[in-house]
Scaffold this motif. Structure first.
Motif, short mmCIF file in Angstrom:
data_model
loop_
_atom_site.label_atom_id
_atom_site.label_comp_id
_atom_site.label_asym_id
_atom_site.label_seq_id
_atom_site.Cartn_x
_atom_site.Cartn_y
_atom_site.Cartn_z
N GLU A 1 1.43 -1.98 3.88
CA GLU A 1 0.94 -3.35 4.03
C GLU A 1 1.11 -4.07 2.70
O GLU A 1 0.87 -3.49 1.63
CB GLU A 1 -0.54 -3.35 4.43
N GLN B 1 -9.04 -2.59 -6.02
CA GLN B 1 -9.68 -2.81 -4.72
C GLN B 1 -10.37 -4.16 -4.67
O GLN B 1 -10.33 -4.87 -3.67
CB GLN B 1 -10.68 -1.68 -4.44
N VAL C 1 -5.89 -12.51 4.01
CA VAL C 1 -5.05 -11.61 4.80
C VAL C 1 -3.66 -12.24 4.91
O VAL C 1 -3.45 -13.40 4.53
CB VAL C 1 -5.66 -11.38 6.20
N LYS D 1 -4.93 -9.08 1.34
CA LYS D 1 -5.89 -8.08 1.83
C LYS D 1 -5.29 -7.26 2.96
O LYS D 1 -4.92 -7.81 4.00
CB LYS D 1 -7.17 -8.78 2.30
N PRO D 2 -5.17 -5.94 2.81
CA PRO D 2 -4.66 -5.11 3.91
C PRO D 2 -5.71 -4.98 5.00
O PRO D 2 -6.92 -5.02 4.72
CB PRO D 2 -4.37 -3.76 3.24
N THR D 3 -5.27 -4.80 6.24
CA THR D 3 -6.21 -4.73 7.36
C THR D 3 -6.16 -3.39 8.09
O THR D 3 -7.17 -2.96 8.65
CB THR D 3 -5.92 -5.86 8.37
N ASP E 1 -9.80 -7.10 -1.92
CA ASP E 1 -10.96 -7.43 -1.09
C ASP E 1 -11.23 -8.93 -1.09
O ASP E 1 -11.69 -9.50 -0.09
CB ASP E 1 -12.20 -6.70 -1.59
N ILE F 1 0.31 -6.13 -0.46
CA ILE F 1 -0.93 -6.43 -1.19
C ILE F 1 -0.70 -7.41 -2.35
O ILE F 1 -1.66 -7.84 -2.98
CB ILE F 1 -1.59 -5.14 -1.71
N ARG G 1 -5.26 -0.25 6.71
CA ARG G 1 -5.90 0.68 5.77
C ARG G 1 -6.39 -0.14 4.58
O ARG G 1 -5.71 -0.28 3.58
CB ARG G 1 -4.91 1.76 5.32
N PRO G 2 -7.59 -0.74 4.71
CA PRO G 2 -8.07 -1.69 3.69
C PRO G 2 -8.41 -1.06 2.34
O PRO G 2 -8.51 -1.79 1.35
CB PRO G 2 -9.31 -2.31 4.33
N THR H 1 0.84 -1.19 0.00
CA THR H 1 0.00 0.00 0.00
C THR H 1 0.88 1.25 0.00
O THR H 1 1.99 1.25 0.54
CB THR H 1 -0.92 0.02 1.22
#
Length: 263
Positions: free
Chosen positions: A33, A86, A94, A67-69, A90, A35, A71-72, A20
């Motif tokens: 994070e 996105q 994770v 999947k980022p947690t 989604d 991705i 800042r998703p 991210t």
């Protein structure tokens, strides 16, 4: 061309993650994070009884979005840079789930024991620069509140540094020696020039970058091409970058908490 070089490692895992990011803050100090987790596995095709080899080949690949947690929601800047949408993150696992599925990949390819997790062969992680493991993985493990998996601990081979070392060795030779050299560079590179992946390919006389730059899997495949060329030129492929799993950044609070003010 030099004959096969004694190579202590049996396999190499090339990793080039995407993380991210936000416009105006692309430094490696940001709490990125992961991705995308793409890996190319390479093995020797010609290793003899004395451990000498020069022919590396890609034998398997692994790719997963993550999947980022914290800042998703991806920034538009991040999607434009990496091509990752996105919807893709989604629907992705994770990081902790990604680690489990990648562990199966390592087991299926005979790198670690399914029961104990111990390494069955001597393998080395490789990346373009030290950042992927040293920064992205260490930060992600903190954010996900998990220790670094045993299968990725240890030092890393920074491929870019090896290309730079070859370049420095070549430019230090006498002009007449350079002209005769089978490992001569396709073009001279200024010592202060940043050796991006496309520039490394060009300097080594390889065909241009294949795919989309900043797509993790495409970057990984092109780094693998560079590693194969280094092996062909007789470079002894060894770790050259130390990794500290306990490294900390100013934004790190206690027990995986990211301090306020880091957006």
């Amino acid at each position: 061309m030099r004959q096969g070089t004694k190579q202590p490692y049996e396999a190499f895992l090339v990793l080039d993650v995407e993380g991210t990011c936000v416009e105006g803050n692309t430094s490696f100090s940001y709490p990125n994070e992961i991705i995308e987790w793409p890996v190319c596995l390479l093995r020797w095709a010609d290793k003899d009884k004395d451990g000498k080899a020069k022919v590396l080949q890609v034998v398997a690949e692994f790719r997963s979005f993550v999947k980022p947690t914290w800042r998703p929601l991806l920034s538009q800047f991040c999607t434009n840079l990496t091509g990752i949408t996105q919807d893709q993150v989604d629907r992705a696992p994770v990081f902790t789930e990604l680690c489990e599925s990648f562990k199966v990949f390592l087991e299926d390819n005979g790198l670690i024991d399914p029961g104990t997790g111990q390494r069955l062969v001597k393998y080395c992680w490789c990346s373009d620069g030290p950042y992927d493991v040293r920064d992205f993985v260490v930060k992600q493990c903190f954010i996900s509140k998990v220790p670094m998996p045993a299968w990725i601990t240890g030092d890393v081979l920074d491929v870019r540094s090896e290309v730079r070392a070859l370049l420095d060795a070549e430019t230090s030779r006498k002009p007449q020696e350079r002209k005769r050299s089978a490992s001569a560079y396709a073009f001279p590179v200024n010592p202060r020039m940043v050796l991006t992946i496309p520039r490394q390919l060009q300097a080594l006389g390889l065909s241009p970058f294949e795919g989309r730059h900043h797509s993790g899997i495409d970057d990984t495949r092109n780094i693998a091409r560079i590693l194969i060329e280094l092996a062909r030129r007789g470079v002894r492929l060894m770790p050259n970058t130390s990794i500290n799993p306990k490294r900390r950044w100013p934004w790190m609070g206690k027990r995986g908490k990211i301090l306020d003010g880091y957006h």
